[in-house]
Enzyme design. Structure first.
Site, PDB file in Angstrom:
ATOM      1  N   GLY A 242       0.827  -1.211   0.000  1.00  0.00           N
ATOM      2  CA  GLY A 242       0.000   0.000   0.000  1.00  0.00           C
ATOM      3  C   GLY A 242       0.855   1.251   0.000  1.00  0.00           C
ATOM      4  N   GLU A 363      -1.723   5.159   6.009  1.00  0.00           N
ATOM      5  CA  GLU A 363      -0.917   3.955   5.719  1.00  0.00           C
ATOM      6  C   GLU A 363       0.427   3.992   6.458  1.00  0.00           C
ATOM      7  OE1 GLU A 363      -1.248   2.031   2.017  1.00  0.00           O
ATOM      8  OE2 GLU A 363      -3.207   2.908   1.599  1.00  0.00           O
TER       9      GLU A 363
HETATM   10  N1  CAA Z   1       5.544  -8.261   7.133  1.00  0.00           N
HETATM   11  C1  CAA Z   1       5.394  -9.426   7.790  1.00  0.00           C
HETATM   12  N2  CAA Z   1       5.321  -9.505   9.139  1.00  0.00           N
HETATM   13  C2  CAA Z   1       5.406  -8.354   9.836  1.00  0.00           C
HETATM   14  C3  CAA Z   1       5.560  -7.110   9.218  1.00  0.00           C
HETATM   15  C4  CAA Z   1       5.642  -7.089   7.813  1.00  0.00           C
HETATM   16  N3  CAA Z   1       5.777  -5.945   7.130  1.00  0.00           N
HETATM   17  N4  CAA Z   1       5.603  -6.152  10.155  1.00  0.00           N
HETATM   18  C5  CAA Z   1       5.497  -6.762  11.337  1.00  0.00           C
HETATM   19  N5  CAA Z   1       5.371  -8.100  11.138  1.00  0.00           N
HETATM   20  C6  CAA Z   1       5.271  -9.149  12.146  1.00  0.00           C
HETATM   21  C7  CAA Z   1       6.487  -9.125  13.042  1.00  0.00           C
HETATM   22  O1  CAA Z   1       7.537  -9.884  12.466  1.00  0.00           O
HETATM   23  C8  CAA Z   1       5.957  -9.765  14.292  1.00  0.00           C
HETATM   24  O2  CAA Z   1       5.864 -11.163  14.109  1.00  0.00           O
HETATM   25  P1  CAA Z   1       6.353 -12.206  15.243  1.00  0.00           P
HETATM   26  O3  CAA Z   1       5.635 -11.805  16.503  1.00  0.00           O
HETATM   27  O4  CAA Z   1       5.936 -13.523  14.697  1.00  0.00           O
HETATM   28  O5  CAA Z   1       7.843 -12.033  15.382  1.00  0.00           O
HETATM   29  C9  CAA Z   1       4.520  -9.235  14.351  1.00  0.00           C
HETATM   30  O6  CAA Z   1       4.165  -8.875  13.013  1.00  0.00           O
HETATM   31  C10 CAA Z   1       4.367  -8.035  15.241  1.00  0.00           C
HETATM   32  O7  CAA Z   1       5.219  -7.045  14.725  1.00  0.00           O
HETATM   33  P2  CAA Z   1       5.804  -5.851  15.593  1.00  0.00           P
HETATM   34  O8  CAA Z   1       6.337  -6.382  16.881  1.00  0.00           O
HETATM   35  O9  CAA Z   1       6.740  -5.078  14.716  1.00  0.00           O
HETATM   36  O10 CAA Z   1       4.491  -5.011  15.880  1.00  0.00           O
HETATM   37  P3  CAA Z   1       4.323  -3.635  16.605  1.00  0.00           P
HETATM   38  O11 CAA Z   1       3.116  -3.708  17.456  1.00  0.00           O
HETATM   39  O12 CAA Z   1       5.609  -3.194  17.232  1.00  0.00           O
HETATM   40  O13 CAA Z   1       3.918  -2.616  15.414  1.00  0.00           O
HETATM   41  C11 CAA Z   1       4.207  -1.075  13.615  1.00  0.00           C
HETATM   42  C12 CAA Z   1       4.746  -2.284  14.406  1.00  0.00           C
HETATM   43  C13 CAA Z   1       5.181  -1.010  12.436  1.00  0.00           C
HETATM   44  C14 CAA Z   1       4.256   0.227  14.374  1.00  0.00           C
HETATM   45  C15 CAA Z   1       2.765  -1.372  13.105  1.00  0.00           C
HETATM   46  O14 CAA Z   1       1.835  -1.384  14.152  1.00  0.00           O
HETATM   47  C16 CAA Z   1       2.312  -0.393  12.047  1.00  0.00           C
HETATM   48  O15 CAA Z   1       2.651  -0.546  10.866  1.00  0.00           O
HETATM   49  N6  CAA Z   1       1.508   0.624  12.442  1.00  0.00           N
HETATM   50  C17 CAA Z   1       0.901   1.549  11.466  1.00  0.00           C
HETATM   51  C18 CAA Z   1      -0.383   0.995  10.961  1.00  0.00           C
HETATM   52  C19 CAA Z   1      -0.806   1.594   9.663  1.00  0.00           C
HETATM   53  O16 CAA Z   1      -0.020   1.759   8.733  1.00  0.00           O
HETATM   54  N7  CAA Z   1      -2.085   1.875   9.557  1.00  0.00           N
HETATM   55  C20 CAA Z   1      -2.659   2.352   8.328  1.00  0.00           C
HETATM   56  C21 CAA Z   1      -4.126   2.076   8.315  1.00  0.00           C
HETATM   57  S1  CAA Z   1      -4.758   1.762   6.720  1.00  0.00           S
HETATM   58  C22 CAA Z   1      -4.881   3.247   5.946  1.00  0.00           C
HETATM   59  O17 CAA Z   1      -4.348   4.239   6.382  1.00  0.00           O
HETATM   60  C23 CAA Z   1      -5.616   3.209   4.657  1.00  0.00           C
HETATM   61  C24 CAA Z   1      -6.040   4.555   4.168  1.00  0.00           C
HETATM   62  O18 CAA Z   1      -6.786   5.272   4.769  1.00  0.00           O
HETATM   63  C25 CAA Z   1      -5.576   5.010   2.860  1.00  0.00           C
END
Ligand code: CAA
Length: 380
Positions: A242, A363
Site C-alpha cells: 500500500g 498507511e
Molecule cells: N511483514 C510481515 N510480518 C510483519 C511485518 C511485515 N511488514 N511487520 C510486522 N510483522 C510481524 C512481526 O515480524 C511480528 O511477528 P512475530 O511476533 O511472529 O515475530 C509481528 O508482526 C508483530 O510485529 P511488531 O512487533 O513489529 O508489531 P508492533 O506492534 O511493534 O507494530 C508497527 C509495528 C510497524 C508500528 C505497526 O503497528 C504499524 O505498521 N503501524 C501503522 C499501521 C498503519 O499503517 N495503519 C494504516 C491504516 S490503513 C490506511 O491508512 C488506509 C487509508 O486510509 C488510505
C-alpha cells in the site's frame, strides 16, 4: 540497471494521463469543494482496468506490474489525489490481499468484481485506539458455529461509505496479542454493520472517510482470509505494498505542484519581467524537480523489487517517507511561488497542499515508516 519503461508501461501512463486530464480535471476542484465522491470517475477507472491493475486477468484484473501501477497512480493523483487514494485502497489494500491469501471461492465472489471495478473495497484496520499502534485491536470477532460475530468500531476508513466489500481486521484471541488477530470479509448490508460517521477533512475531500460500527455483525466463517491469527501479518504485508501506492500519490501531487509553479512563474511578471527570470524562483524550481525525481526513483525501485519478488517493505517505507515529505514541501513552495494567488482557490496549489499532508499520515505516519526502516537496519 534499465531506466526505460516498456511499451505497455508507457501506454498505461499515457492512458492514465489522458483520462485524468479529460475526465477528472474539469470537476476535481468542485468535487473537493463540495466533498463529492467521484462516482463517474471511479466507474471509468474500473472500465480502464485501473481498479485491479495487478490482479491476474483470470480474476478480473489487468494483469499488470507494480511499475505500471506507480505510473498510473502518479498521473491520476497529479490531477485528483482523492481519486488516487480511492484507486490505491482498492488496488493495494483490498485486491492485493484477496489475490495473495483468498480462497478460490473468495476470489470468485469478491476479487473478480473488485478487480473489474464493479465493486469497491475498503480496508478497516484503524480504530479509535489503534492507529499507529495497529495491533491494539479492540474489535472482537467471536466464533459461533459456522459464523463469526463481530463487535467494535473502526475509524478513518477510506472508501467506507461507498464500499461493497470491507476487509475487517479484528481480534479473535485476546490472549495472543498480534498473533490473535484475523481478517474478515464483510459485505455491505450485513446485519449489524453500519456506517457511523462521515469525516470532514482538510484534504482529499472528494474521497470518503468514515467510521464503521459492528454490533453483533455475523459473517460466515468462510469469509475469514487465511488462518485465525494471520490478521496482523496480513495487514502489515498488505501495507508494505500500500505504501508504494501512497508514495505514488504523493509523487503525483508533488509533480502537479512543480508543473503549476513552472507555468505560473513564466507568465507572472514582477519588476518588469517574468518571475521565472529571478534566481530565487529558479532555485526553488530546481530543488523541487531534484527532490521529485529522487522520490520517483525510490518509488519505482520499491515497485521493481516487488515485481521481482524481492523484499520490498523497507524500500516502500523509505519511498513513502520521502515522497510524502517532498509532496508537502513542493506544495508549500508552489504556494510561495504563486504568492497571494497561491493562497486562494483560483489556483489549484492550495488544494495540493491540503491533499499532500495526509500522505505523511495514512498507511503509517512518517514516524511509523522510520520505525519500519530502522528496525530493518538494526535487527540482528
Ligand atoms: N511483514 C510481515 N510480518 C510483519 C511485518 C511485515 N511488514 N511487520 C510486522 N510483522 C510481524 C512481526 O515480524 C511480528 O511477528 P512475530 O511476533 O511472529 O515475530 C509481528 O508482526 C508483530 O510485529 P511488531 O512487533 O513489529 O508489531 P508492533 O506492534 O511493534 O507494530 C508497527 C509495528 C510497524 C508500528 C505497526 O503497528 C504499524 O505498521 N503501524 C501503522 C499501521 C498503519 O499503517 N495503519 C494504516 C491504516 S490503513 C490506511 O491508512 C488506509 C487509508 O486510509 C488510505
Amino acid at each position: 540497471m534499465n531506466f526505460d519503461f516498456t511499451e505497455t508501461q508507457l501506454m498505461i501512463q499515457e492512458t492514465a494521463r489522458k483520462f485524468a486530464e479529460d475526465e477528472l480535471a474539469p470537476t476535481a476542484a468542485e468535487r473537493d469543494e463540495k466533498e463529492e465522491f467521484p462516482y463517474e470517475g471511479v466507474k471509468k477507472l474500473g472500465e480502464l482496468g485501473f481498479m485491479g491493475m495487478m490482479v491476474p486477468e483470470q480474476y478480473g484484473g489487468a494483469g499488470l506490474d507494480t511499475i505500471s501501477y506507480v505510473l498510473a497512480m502518479e498521473e491520476i493523483s497529479k490531477v485528483d489525489a482523492s481519486c488516487g487514494v480511492i484507486m490505491s485502497v482498492n488496488n493495494s489494500l483490498v485486491c492485493y490481499g484477496l489475490n495473495e491469501w483468498g480462497t478460490e471461492e473468495q476470489k470468485q465472489k469478491f476479487l473478480v468484481p473488485l478487480a473489474a471495478g464493479k465493486m469497491l473495497g475498503a480496508f478497516a484496520l484503524s480504530e479509535p485506539e489503534a492507529g499507529s499502534d495497529a495491533s491494539n485491536q479492540k474489535t472482537i470477532a467471536e466464533r459461533s458455529g459456522n459464523e463469526y460475530i463481530i463487535n467494535g468500531t473502526k475509524n478513518f476508513i477510506t472508501n467506507g461509505a461507498n464500499a461493497d466489500v470491507i476487509l475487517v481486521i479484528a481480534t479473535t484471541d485476546k490472549t495472543k496479542g498480534s498473533h490473535g488477530i484475523s481478517t474478515f470479509i464483510v459485505e455491505k448490508g450485513s446485519s449489524g454493520f453500519s456506517i457511523a460517521k462521515k469525516e470532514k477533512k482538510l484534504g482529499i475531500r472528494s474521497s470518503d472517510t468514515v467510521s464503521l460500527s459492528f454490533q453483533d455483525c455475523r459473517v460466515p466463517a468462510s469469509n475469514r482470509i487465511g488462518e485465525e491469527g494471520f490478521g496482523f501479518k496480513f495487514a502489515m504485508k498488505t501495507l508494505d505494498g500500500g505504501r508504494i501506492g501512497i508514495a505514488s500519490q504523493a509523487l503525483g501531487i508533488a509533480q502537479a505542484s512543480l508543473s503549476a509553479s513552472i507555468q505560473y512563474a513564466k507568465q507572472r511578471k514582477a519588476f518588469g519581467k517574468p518571475i521565472s527570470d529571478f534566481q530565487a524562483i529558479q532555485f526553488m524550481i530546481a530543488d523541487m524537480a531534484t527532490k521529485i525525481d529522487a522520490a520517483r526513483l525510490m518509488t519505482l525501485k520499491a515497485a521493481a523489487l516487488k515485481d521481482t519478488n524481492k523484499p520490498f517493505g523497507q524500500m516502500s517505507a523509505m519511498a513513502k517517507l520521502y515522497a510524502s515529505k517532498v509532496a508537502v514541501d513542493a506544495a508549500l513552495d508552489a504556494i510561495q511561488i504563486h504568492g497571494g494567488y497561491g493562497y486562494i482557490k483560483e489556483y489549484n496549489v492550495e488544494r495540493y497542499l491540503r491533499d499532500a499532508k495526509i500522505t505523511e499520515i495514512y498507511e503509517g505516519t512518517s514516524e511509523v515508516q522510520r520505525i519500519v526502516i530502522s528496525r530493518g537496519l538494526l535487527k540482528d
